[in-house]
Write a protein that holds these residues in place. Structure first.
Motif, PDB file in Angstrom:
ATOM      1  N   VAL A  17      33.716   0.533 -28.806  1.00  0.00           N
ATOM      2  CA  VAL A  17      34.750   0.307 -27.799  1.00  0.00           C
ATOM      3  C   VAL A  17      34.316  -0.704 -26.742  1.00  0.00           C
ATOM      4  CG1 VAL A  17      34.163   2.221 -26.255  1.00  0.00           C
ATOM      5  CG2 VAL A  17      36.525   1.472 -26.443  1.00  0.00           C
ATOM      6  N   ILE A  18      33.045  -0.758 -26.406  1.00  0.00           N
ATOM      7  CA  ILE A  18      32.604  -1.705 -25.386  1.00  0.00           C
ATOM      8  C   ILE A  18      32.747  -3.139 -25.884  1.00  0.00           C
ATOM      9  CG2 ILE A  18      30.138  -1.724 -25.952  1.00  0.00           C
ATOM     10  CD1 ILE A  18      31.693  -1.764 -22.419  1.00  0.00           C
ATOM     11  N   GLU A  19      32.613  -3.360 -27.191  1.00  0.00           N
ATOM     12  CA  GLU A  19      32.811  -4.708 -27.730  1.00  0.00           C
ATOM     13  C   GLU A  19      34.248  -5.169 -27.500  1.00  0.00           C
ATOM     14  OE1 GLU A  19      30.561  -6.825 -28.832  1.00  0.00           O
ATOM     15  OE2 GLU A  19      28.989  -5.335 -28.537  1.00  0.00           O
ATOM     16  N   HIS A  20      35.196  -4.270 -27.609  1.00  0.00           N
ATOM     17  CA  HIS A  20      36.592  -4.610 -27.350  1.00  0.00           C
ATOM     18  C   HIS A  20      36.802  -4.916 -25.867  1.00  0.00           C
ATOM     19  CE1 HIS A  20      38.175  -3.806 -31.342  1.00  0.00           C
ATOM     20  NE2 HIS A  20      37.384  -2.739 -31.380  1.00  0.00           N
ATOM     21  N   ALA A  21      36.153  -4.156 -25.004  1.00  0.00           N
ATOM     22  CA  ALA A  21      36.250  -4.424 -23.565  1.00  0.00           C
ATOM     23  C   ALA A  21      35.653  -5.786 -23.241  1.00  0.00           C
ATOM     24  CB  ALA A  21      35.561  -3.320 -22.766  1.00  0.00           C
ATOM     25  N   TRP A  22      34.521  -6.119 -23.859  1.00  0.00           N
ATOM     26  CA  TRP A  22      33.916  -7.437 -23.635  1.00  0.00           C
ATOM     27  C   TRP A  22      34.840  -8.549 -24.136  1.00  0.00           C
ATOM     28  CZ3 TRP A  22      30.657  -8.202 -20.091  1.00  0.00           C
ATOM     29  CH2 TRP A  22      29.620  -7.319 -19.815  1.00  0.00           C
ATOM     30  N   ASP A  23      35.530  -8.324 -25.249  1.00  0.00           N
ATOM     31  CA  ASP A  23      36.478  -9.322 -25.759  1.00  0.00           C
ATOM     32  C   ASP A  23      37.597  -9.582 -24.751  1.00  0.00           C
ATOM     33  OD1 ASP A  23      35.064  -9.657 -28.103  1.00  0.00           O
ATOM     34  OD2 ASP A  23      36.356  -8.327 -29.282  1.00  0.00           O
ATOM     35  N   ILE A  24      38.138  -8.514 -24.177  1.00  0.00           N
ATOM     36  CA  ILE A  24      39.187  -8.657 -23.166  1.00  0.00           C
ATOM     37  C   ILE A  24      38.653  -9.438 -21.976  1.00  0.00           C
ATOM     38  CG2 ILE A  24      40.612  -7.398 -21.493  1.00  0.00           C
ATOM     39  CD1 ILE A  24      40.814  -5.150 -23.610  1.00  0.00           C
ATOM     40  N   LEU A  25      37.452  -9.111 -21.552  1.00  0.00           N
ATOM     41  CA  LEU A  25      36.829  -9.790 -20.413  1.00  0.00           C
ATOM     42  C   LEU A  25      36.575 -11.258 -20.727  1.00  0.00           C
ATOM     43  CD1 LEU A  25      35.712  -9.355 -17.561  1.00  0.00           C
ATOM     44  CD2 LEU A  25      33.522  -8.767 -18.608  1.00  0.00           C
ATOM     45  N   LYS A  26      36.093 -11.548 -21.924  1.00  0.00           N
ATOM     46  CA  LYS A  26      35.825 -12.929 -22.331  1.00  0.00           C
ATOM     47  C   LYS A  26      37.099 -13.770 -22.292  1.00  0.00           C
ATOM     48  CE  LYS A  26      34.029 -15.639 -26.178  1.00  0.00           C
ATOM     49  NZ  LYS A  26      33.499 -15.593 -27.539  1.00  0.00           N
ATOM     50  N   VAL A  27      38.191 -13.228 -22.792  1.00  0.00           N
ATOM     51  CA  VAL A  27      39.469 -13.949 -22.764  1.00  0.00           C
ATOM     52  C   VAL A  27      39.894 -14.215 -21.319  1.00  0.00           C
ATOM     53  CG1 VAL A  27      41.937 -13.739 -23.276  1.00  0.00           C
ATOM     54  CG2 VAL A  27      40.236 -13.151 -25.012  1.00  0.00           C
ATOM     55  N   ALA A  28      39.757 -13.210 -20.467  1.00  0.00           N
ATOM     56  CA  ALA A  28      40.135 -13.375 -19.054  1.00  0.00           C
ATOM     57  C   ALA A  28      39.296 -14.460 -18.390  1.00  0.00           C
ATOM     58  CB  ALA A  28      39.986 -12.050 -18.309  1.00  0.00           C
ATOM     59  N   ILE A  29      38.015 -14.523 -18.702  1.00  0.00           N
ATOM     60  CA  ILE A  29      37.139 -15.534 -18.105  1.00  0.00           C
ATOM     61  C   ILE A  29      37.492 -16.921 -18.618  1.00  0.00           C
ATOM     62  CG2 ILE A  29      34.751 -16.371 -18.012  1.00  0.00           C
ATOM     63  CD1 ILE A  29      33.918 -13.369 -17.999  1.00  0.00           C
ATOM     64  N   THR A  30      37.733 -17.049 -19.922  1.00  0.00           N
ATOM     65  CA  THR A  30      38.042 -18.371 -20.477  1.00  0.00           C
ATOM     66  C   THR A  30      39.410 -18.877 -20.032  1.00  0.00           C
ATOM     67  OG1 THR A  30      38.860 -17.413 -22.540  1.00  0.00           O
ATOM     68  CG2 THR A  30      36.550 -18.089 -22.482  1.00  0.00           C
TER      69      THR A  30
END
Length: 82
Positions: A17-30
């Motif tokens: 689940v943390i990998e999915h949270a990091w994906d959401i965060l990565k999209v927000a940053i980019t």
């Protein structure tokens, strides 16, 4: 990888689940209007975007993990997830 099913579950990105949270965060940053250009900017932007994550998004990740685990139990049986 260990020859234990629970080792497999923890290393499969879809099950983490943390990998999915990091994906959401990565999209927000980019998608940030001023993408970070150094470590300090990246740190600040990451903290800013993490604080803006909606609890509903994180709850949705939890719920999706429950659905995935239920599916795995149906396919592999309960013993593989212990």
């Amino acid at each position: 990888m260990e020859n234990r099913p629970n080792a497999l579950v923890s290393t499969v990105p879809r099950m983490n689940v943390i990998e999915h949270a990091w994906d959401i965060l990565k999209v927000a940053i980019t998608q940030h209007p001023n993408p970070p250009h150094n470590l300090q900017n990246l740190t600040e932007t990451t903290i800013e975007k993490w604080d803006l994550l909606h609890q509903d998004e994180l709850n949705g990740l939890n719920q999706s993990m429950r659905c995935i685990v239920d599916g795995l139990i149906r396919v592999w049986g309960r013993i593989y997830l212990l």
